[in-house]
Design a protein around this motif. Structure first.
Motif, short mmCIF file in Angstrom:
data_model
loop_
_atom_site.label_atom_id
_atom_site.label_comp_id
_atom_site.label_asym_id
_atom_site.label_seq_id
_atom_site.Cartn_x
_atom_site.Cartn_y
_atom_site.Cartn_z
N HIS A 353 -2.67 9.46 10.11
CA HIS A 353 -3.57 8.77 9.18
C HIS A 353 -3.32 7.28 9.15
O HIS A 353 -2.25 6.80 9.54
N LEU A 354 -4.32 6.56 8.70
CA LEU A 354 -4.28 5.10 8.56
C LEU A 354 -4.64 4.73 7.13
O LEU A 354 -5.46 5.40 6.50
N THR A 355 -4.05 3.64 6.65
CA THR A 355 -4.44 3.10 5.35
C THR A 355 -4.92 1.68 5.54
O THR A 355 -4.28 0.88 6.22
N MET A 356 -6.07 1.39 4.95
CA MET A 356 -6.66 0.05 5.02
C MET A 356 -6.71 -0.53 3.62
O MET A 356 -7.13 0.16 2.68
N SER A 357 -6.30 -1.77 3.49
CA SER A 357 -6.09 -2.37 2.18
C SER A 357 -7.14 -3.43 1.85
O SER A 357 -7.46 -4.29 2.69
N HIS A 358 -7.64 -3.34 0.60
CA HIS A 358 -8.57 -4.35 0.08
C HIS A 358 -8.68 -4.11 -1.43
O HIS A 358 -8.67 -2.95 -1.86
N ARG A 378 -5.36 5.47 -2.36
CA ARG A 378 -3.96 5.46 -2.78
C ARG A 378 -3.59 4.05 -3.23
O ARG A 378 -3.86 3.07 -2.52
N ASP A 379 -3.00 3.96 -4.41
CA ASP A 379 -2.51 2.67 -4.89
C ASP A 379 -1.42 2.15 -3.95
O ASP A 379 -0.65 2.94 -3.40
N PRO A 380 -1.31 0.83 -3.81
CA PRO A 380 -2.22 -0.18 -4.35
C PRO A 380 -3.30 -0.55 -3.34
O PRO A 380 -3.01 -0.90 -2.20
N ASP A 381 -4.54 -0.43 -3.73
CA ASP A 381 -5.68 -0.97 -2.97
C ASP A 381 -5.87 -0.32 -1.61
O ASP A 381 -6.38 -0.95 -0.68
N GLY A 382 -5.47 0.94 -1.43
CA GLY A 382 -5.50 1.53 -0.12
C GLY A 382 -6.55 2.61 0.06
O GLY A 382 -6.60 3.58 -0.71
N LEU A 383 -7.40 2.48 1.06
CA LEU A 383 -8.30 3.54 1.48
C LEU A 383 -7.64 4.22 2.67
O LEU A 383 -7.36 3.60 3.69
N ARG A 384 -7.39 5.52 2.52
CA ARG A 384 -6.63 6.26 3.54
C ARG A 384 -7.56 7.21 4.28
O ARG A 384 -8.33 7.94 3.67
N ILE A 385 -7.48 7.19 5.61
CA ILE A 385 -8.28 8.11 6.41
C ILE A 385 -7.34 8.98 7.24
O ILE A 385 -6.51 8.49 8.00
N GLY A 386 -7.47 10.28 7.04
CA GLY A 386 -6.67 11.25 7.78
C GLY A 386 -7.54 11.99 8.77
O GLY A 386 -8.51 12.65 8.40
#
Length: 412
Positions: A353-358, A378-386
């Motif tokens: 998985h990857l986490t992208m932050s904004h 997922r905190d803080p500011d993370g969109l996670r794609i598995g």
């Protein structure tokens, strides 16, 4: 790259994918929905509906209580061995299925701490990192308080994880047990299992691996690492379904010496003797407590078989390809809006998985769910794609990343 070029690239990647036909075996994979949350809950296999119906009609409805003697009593061990062989790099007789991840963590950490203190009373420290999954941290803190121990915290970068230097600085003559996640739940950082296990064991500690975010996605080699203990859930990449039972691994060399703290009838040497006192059973039996969740194990039987058929190395190769593709799309489509990658750039250092932050990612995630694009936040500011390798296509990744880019653009 133009829209048509991107579409052609995704189609070419799917056509060249040696695992592409496995996608058809999963419920819902044929729909337009984009599923970016396979690291939280995997899609079900189509065959599982047939298995459950057959189980109710034949094994349960037909054989009734006779099925306990015929197959069910052994299922925690036979399924554990199958899981060990296909996914964990574990020889037979070292893995059992049952209980939840939290319960198994408690059992094994508590048993390991007690054994270490019996050997050397100065071994009072439980080592865990601040970025570990909440359950791991909470269980460790609770056991330390319960048993008069002490928690030694490793401070980590949330975009990475525990590496050799950090662990080496944290362990010493007072270390009893080290509890680490193989793949970090936020960043996807994949720890060096062999190197960190060696550091813990050289310090005289027992090493427990949490495999929740790696089992079924990346190769694990517990025996080769020299690991002592491991636990993991089965509802993520292993596709066991919501609330499916977890697994525990105890290296054979430790099984006789560990006393697990939840003494129940299924863990006794003679289950139906109904004896006046508790006598732990042999091998992995001593780590069971109550009646095994046989019905809940049925989906896992199918999923482990499919993973064994596809091969964990081939699954890992596709996982790398999928995450690299997603990362390249993120750089092209999301970086212009200020989105950054909160995962290791090197695919060798991350799991599936990857986490992208904004700053807008909480709102972005809510919007995407309404559009049938399902990542998680997922905190803080993370969109996670598995990206579950057997059920996700490159075209699906492209559709999803386009939707993420539109949502970020419109939310900022």
């Amino acid at each position: 790259m133009t829209t048509d070029d991107r579409d052609a690239e995704a189609s070419a990647l799917d056509a060249a994918d040696p695992l592409r036909t496995y996608r058809d075996r999963y419920v819902g994979a044929e729909t337009p929905l984009v599923y970016f949350d396979g690291n939280s809950l995997g899609r079900p296999l189509r065959v599982t509906a047939e298995r459950i119906a057959s189980f109710v009609a034949d094994e349960w409805g037909g054989r009734l209580i006779r099925a306990w003697d015929e197959t069910w009593m052994q299922l925690p061990y036979t399924l554990g061995d199958a899981l060990g062989a296909a996914v964990l790099g574990a020889g037979p007789g070292q893995t059992v299925v049952g209980d939840s991840t939290t319960v198994l963590l408690y059992k094994l950490v508590r048993a390991a701490l007690d054994a270490q203190q019996a050997r050397d009373p100065s071994r009072v420290e439980l080592v865990v990192d601040t970025g570990n999954f909440p359950t791991d941290r909470y269980v460790v803190e609770g056991i330390a308080a319960e048993r008069g121990g002490r928690v030694r915290w490793i401070e980590v970068d949330r975009a990475a994880g525990v590496e050799a230097g950090l662990l080496a600085a944290a362990v010493g003559p007072e270390t009893a047990v080290v509890v680490l996640s193989h793949v970090a739940y936020r960043s996807g950082y994949m720890a060096d299992g062999a190197a960190l296990t060696a550091i813990a064991r050289d310090a005289g500690a027992l090493m427990l691996w949490d495999l929740c975010h790696s089992a079924g996605s990346v190769p694990v080699h517990l025996d080769a690492w020299g690991a002592d203990l491991a636990v993991g859930c089965t509802y993520k990449y292993l596709g066991g379904g919501p609330g499916s039972p977890a697994f525990a691994y105890v290296a054979e060399r430790h099984q006789h010496a560990l006393t697990q703290p939840i003494q129940g009838w299924m863990g006794t040497a003679e289950v139906f003797a109904m004896g006046p006192e508790y006598v732990p059973g042999p091998g992995m039996q001593r780590f069971l407590s109550g009646t095994p969740p046989i019905l809940a194990m049925q989906p896992l039987r199918d999923s482990v078989a499919v993973i064994a058929e596809a091969g964990i190395d081939a699954i890992r190769a596709k996982s790398i390809a999928l995450t690299q593709y997603a990362a390249s799309l993120a750089d092209e489509l999301l970086a212009p809006f200020g989105v950054t990658l909160a995962s290791p750039a090197d695919p060798a250092l991350r799991g599936g998985h990857l986490t992208m932050s904004h700053p807008a990612m909480r709102a972005v995630t809510a919007r995407l769910w309404d559009q049938d694009v399902i990542p998680d936040y997922r905190d803080p500011d993370g969109l996670r794609i598995g990206l579950a390798p057997l059920s996700v296509s490159f075209a699906e990744v492209l559709r999803g990343m386009r939707a993420v880019a539109e949502a970020v653009r419109d939310t900022t």
